[in-house]
Enzyme design. Structure first.
Site, PDB file in Angstrom:
ATOM      1  N   HIS A 353       0.851  -1.191   0.000  1.00 58.12           N
ATOM      2  CA  HIS A 353       0.000   0.000   0.000  1.00 58.12           C
ATOM      3  C   HIS A 353       0.883   1.236   0.000  1.00 58.12           C
ATOM      4  O   HIS A 353       1.837   1.324   0.780  1.00 58.12           O
ATOM      5  CB  HIS A 353      -0.912   0.001   1.231  1.00 58.12           C
ATOM      6  CG  HIS A 353      -1.747   1.235   1.363  1.00 58.12           C
ATOM      7  ND1 HIS A 353      -1.666   2.085   2.444  1.00 58.12           N
ATOM      8  CD2 HIS A 353      -2.669   1.784   0.535  1.00 58.12           C
ATOM      9  CE1 HIS A 353      -2.514   3.097   2.288  1.00 58.12           C
ATOM     10  NE2 HIS A 353      -3.132   2.928   1.142  1.00 58.12           N
ATOM     11  N   SER A 354       0.602   2.175  -0.904  1.00 57.06           N
ATOM     12  CA  SER A 354       1.294   3.466  -0.934  1.00 57.06           C
ATOM     13  C   SER A 354       2.808   3.264  -1.081  1.00 57.06           C
ATOM     14  O   SER A 354       3.251   2.595  -2.013  1.00 57.06           O
ATOM     15  CB  SER A 354       0.941   4.241   0.343  1.00 57.06           C
ATOM     16  OG  SER A 354       1.396   5.563   0.283  1.00 57.06           O
ATOM     17  N   LEU A 355       3.602   3.806  -0.165  1.00 57.64           N
ATOM     18  CA  LEU A 355       5.058   3.668  -0.260  1.00 57.64           C
ATOM     19  C   LEU A 355       5.487   2.205  -0.202  1.00 57.64           C
ATOM     20  O   LEU A 355       6.507   1.826  -0.788  1.00 57.64           O
ATOM     21  CB  LEU A 355       5.729   4.469   0.868  1.00 57.64           C
ATOM     22  CG  LEU A 355       7.253   4.488   0.884  1.00 57.64           C
ATOM     23  CD1 LEU A 355       7.822   5.161  -0.352  1.00 57.64           C
ATOM     24  CD2 LEU A 355       7.782   5.161   2.149  1.00 57.64           C
ATOM     25  N   SER A 357       4.229  -0.247  -1.717  1.00 61.30           N
ATOM     26  CA  SER A 357       4.243  -0.826  -3.070  1.00 61.30           C
ATOM     27  C   SER A 357       5.520  -0.445  -3.810  1.00 61.30           C
ATOM     28  O   SER A 357       6.059  -1.238  -4.582  1.00 61.30           O
ATOM     29  CB  SER A 357       3.010  -0.360  -3.852  1.00 61.30           C
ATOM     30  OG  SER A 357       3.037   1.038  -4.043  1.00 61.30           O
ATOM     31  N   PHE A 500      -1.629  -1.161  -4.093  1.00 62.27           N
ATOM     32  CA  PHE A 500      -2.835  -0.412  -3.736  1.00 62.27           C
ATOM     33  C   PHE A 500      -2.473   1.057  -3.533  1.00 62.27           C
ATOM     34  O   PHE A 500      -1.600   1.373  -2.721  1.00 62.27           O
ATOM     35  CB  PHE A 500      -3.459  -0.949  -2.440  1.00 62.27           C
ATOM     36  CG  PHE A 500      -3.729  -2.432  -2.433  1.00 62.27           C
ATOM     37  CD1 PHE A 500      -4.230  -3.068  -3.558  1.00 62.27           C
ATOM     38  CD2 PHE A 500      -3.492  -3.199  -1.300  1.00 62.27           C
ATOM     39  CE1 PHE A 500      -4.481  -4.427  -3.557  1.00 62.27           C
ATOM     40  CE2 PHE A 500      -3.739  -4.557  -1.287  1.00 62.27           C
ATOM     41  CZ  PHE A 500      -4.235  -5.175  -2.419  1.00 62.27           C
TER      42      PHE A 500
END
Length: 707
Positions: A353-355, A357, A500
């Site tokens: 998720h976010s960073l 990923s 995500f």
């Protein structure tokens, strides 16, 4: 007159029948009823654990499956030993002797465990709280005596000197005194406010889950983004992944029912990976505290704890800490999972998720194939290239009319590369006469000169006969601008990588990667899905970097109930209607104008035909003037766009459907859009669909619009 005695006789018989039975018979029936009422049945226990949140205790029931397993272990008489029972799908162990629930895969406060039979209603939230096991035994004994002897109004004093009165089987009350003693030193009585007492878990309306399937088909590691909190409620990655897992269980029941009934599938396990605590335990927080200004303290602390994680990742020192933590934690969890599940044969996927990923993407781009595969492929390619090189040397010699020397070059295992490194001395040692030597050397020098004249702007001048297929070159391109770090290797090959709300596209662009080669794929992972909410301010697309010359929409994720949301259908329908109206109006005006401008009357029929043709052409061209209004046919064709090998030839970008309330104000729901994935049924269903598709298992009914 003669009938009256008869009537009187009949009424006497009726009266005799209506009279009550003799006292002995009545006593017998009453005794039978009393025995039925006073028949004692032992209470069925259920196991609970205590969850402490913000210094508030909350007793949560184990699933029916786990409670039965704990009761079986307790009944075996081995609870005096340190017997360990795995619960919650193997993520927690219960130490029966200590009555403790301990997390297996992550660090968490140890929870108290209780075998519960009697409960009282709490004051604050009206939730039922279990009595201690010892006092529950006393209550059960008193209840058994009261039922057996039919002697109620029993009074018991709890360990905290509170009074419990058993009025009857339906009414049992716990009196909470106003004070432990009054001014006269009297003992606690039922003068306080009464609280309801219940016997058995079936009487407290607790939501008890059935339990999770024992079979695990696939394992997914989930890496969080910036900061310790992962959603709008400031919950940890552990709590958010718990939600994701619970949603996955409900989606399996709803959309994979046939496969479950046929016992083809069990469930997917999701395990959280935490790197934030390791980063901030390096002492960097203390250093930041020294230089942080004292004003707007809470905001500065929030920035230090969350947003600065992005800057830490772009620092070579702390980037190394982060990638080491993520890789070592995933490897540790994988080994521990295999130890606890020795029969596991499924695959492993990763999600970020976010960073998180971006961290996973950088790790995956720096993975290497298994050594055995490298050896086999290198050995095979060496043999192939060697044979091909010798054949090419024969072709060159044939071109120079020196075919008679082919056997000499083949004996020396001379390929094209070796030929171009030859000097006159080497050729002389091979026994090549002066004339042929001069021809060969002239050919080598002319080819070398031509290569030197190649375009100076080309970044890499490769030998045309090199066996490199361009993948390694593109691999360096994707890794361009990455922070200088030693990226660790994972102990497994991920099946699919799910991103995500991911900023991967933005970071690649900032690093200088303008385009991703369509032939590029992650070295050890063949699947890649970029999933985002339309209002997520952190999310960026990937596909336009692979196909920059073509404008197309991301794939719209179908709603888990099988259709578009109502407001989106309405919006799309109104847009299509307005486009059709506008096109029809313009077409009609064009036809009318052209029919008026035509002078000769006999030619009106032909002119109108031409005008209609032109109007139709105009109608077809009209939508192109508005790129935002994409016709349905174009949207259908968009799913067939070739977006390269990064996801095995399948689409990469998937957009969620916004909720009706979110469409009112995009900015208001931007933050929520970035944190919505943990409880998104549509996201979870895509993850499950793609994972089970690799095993040849599909949804009960394919969702409309899905690939």
């Amino acid at each position: 007159v003669s009938r009256r005695p008869c009537r009187s006789t009949m009424s006497a018989q009726e009266q005799q029948q209506a009279q009550p039975p003799p006292p002995a018979a009545a006593a017998a029936s009453e005794a039978a009823e009393l025995d039925a009422a006073n028949r004692y049945e032992a209470v069925v226990p259920h196991w609970f654990y205590c969850k402490v949140t913000d210094s508030r205790e909350r007793w949560i029931p184990f699933s029916t499956q786990d409670s039965e397993r704990l009761e079986e272990a307790h009944g075996s008489g081995r609870d005096k030993e340190d017997l360990v029972v795995p619960t919650s799908g193997g993520r927690y162990d219960v130490h029966l002797k200590k009555r403790q629930r301990v997390a297996v895969y992550w660090e968490e406060e140890v929870s108290e465990v209780r075998r519960c039979t009697w409960f009282y209603k709490g004051d604050k939230d009206n939730k039922y709280i279990p009595y201690s096991e010892t006092f529950s035994k006393e209550l059960e004994e008193a209840y058994m005596m009261a039922v057996t002897l039919d002697e109620w109004k029993k009074k018991l004093e709890s360990p905290s000197r509170e009074i419990i009165i058993l009025h009857n089987p339906k009414l049992m009350v716990h009196y909470h005194p106003v004070a432990t003693s009054d001014d006269w030193g009297s003992t606690p009585t039922e003068q306080g406010r009464p609280r309801t007492v219940k016997r058995g878990v079936e009487n407290i309306a607790a939501e008890i889950p059935n339990g999770e399937p024992l079979q695990i088909d696939h394992l997914v590691f989930v890496v969080h983004g910036i900061g310790p909190a992962c959603d709008i409620r400031f919950r940890s990655i552990i709590q958010c992944v718990n939600d994701f897992r619970n949603v996955s269980l409900s989606m399996l029941q709803a959309h994979f029912k046939k496969a479950q009934e046929q016992q083809q599938i069990g469930r997917v396990e999701f395990l959280p990976v935490n790197w934030h605590s390791s980063l901030h335990s390096t002492g960097v927080d203390v250093d930041l505290e020294r230089i942080t200004l004292p004003s707007i303290n809470r905001l500065r602390h929030f920035i230090n704890d969350t947003i600065l994680d992005v800057f830490f990742y772009n620092s070579s020192t702390y980037c190394q800490t982060i990638v080491d933590t993520v890789a070592s934690e995933m490897n540790r969890l994988y080994q521990l999972f295999l130890q606890r599940n020795p029969l596991f044969k499924g695959g492993v996927s990763i999600a970020g998720h976010s960073l998180g990923s971006l961290i996973l993407f950088d790790l995956l781009t720096n993975q290497k194939a298994a050594p055995e595969e490298d050896e086999h492929s290198e050995e095979g390619s060496r043999t192939t290239s060697s044979n091909r090189g010798i054949e090419e040397v024969k072709e060159i010699l044939k071109k120079l009319e020196l075919s008679e020397y082919c056997d000499v070059f083949e004996k020396e295992k001379m390929d094209r590369q070796a030929l171009f490194l030859c000097t006159e001395k080497n050729l002389k040692e091979m026994g090549i006469p002066l004339g042929p030597r001069m021809k060969i050397l002239h050919y080598i020098s002319s080819k070398t000169e031509m290569q030197c004249r190649a375009e100076p702007g080309s970044p890499l001048q490769r030998d045309p006969d090199s066996t490199d297929d361009g993948r390694n070159c593109q691999y360096r391109d994707v890794g361009l601008g990455q922070v200088s770090a030693n990226y660790p290797q994972l102990n497994y090959k991920p099946t699919i990588f799910f991103a995500f709300g991911s900023p991967i596209g933005m970071f690649l662009t900032v690093r200088g990667v303008k385009r991703i080669n369509p032939n590029y794929s992650l070295p050890t992972c063949k699947g890649f899905f970029n999933i985002f909410h339309p209002f997520d301010p952190v999310a960026y697309r990937i596909e336009p970097m692979i196909v920059p010359d073509l404008e197309f929409e991301p794939m719209l994720l179908p709603h888990h109930k099988g259709r578009k949301r109502m407001h989106l259908e309405l919006k799309e329908g109104l847009t299509r209607m307005s486009v059709d109206l506008k096109n029809n109006l313009l077409g009609s005006l064009r036809v009318a104008w052209q029919s008026f401008t035509r002078a000769p009357l006999p030619a009106v029929e032909a002119a109108s035909t031409d005008a209609e043709a032109e109007a139709e052409a105009g109608v077809e061209k009209q939508p192109d003037t508005k790129p935002d209004e994409t016709p349905a046919a174009v949207k259908e064709e968009a799913s067939l766009v070739n977006v390269g090998r990064l996801n095995g030839g399948n689409r990469i970008d998937y957009v969620l459907q916004e909720k009706p309330i979110e469409s009112f104000n995009e900015y208001l729901f931007a933050l929520q859009g970035h944190l919505c994935y943990w409880e998104s049924e549509d996201t979870v269903l895509l993850v499950l669909k793609e994972i089970y598709q690799t095993q040849g298992i599909t949804l009960d009914q394919p969702l409309p619009g899905s690939q």
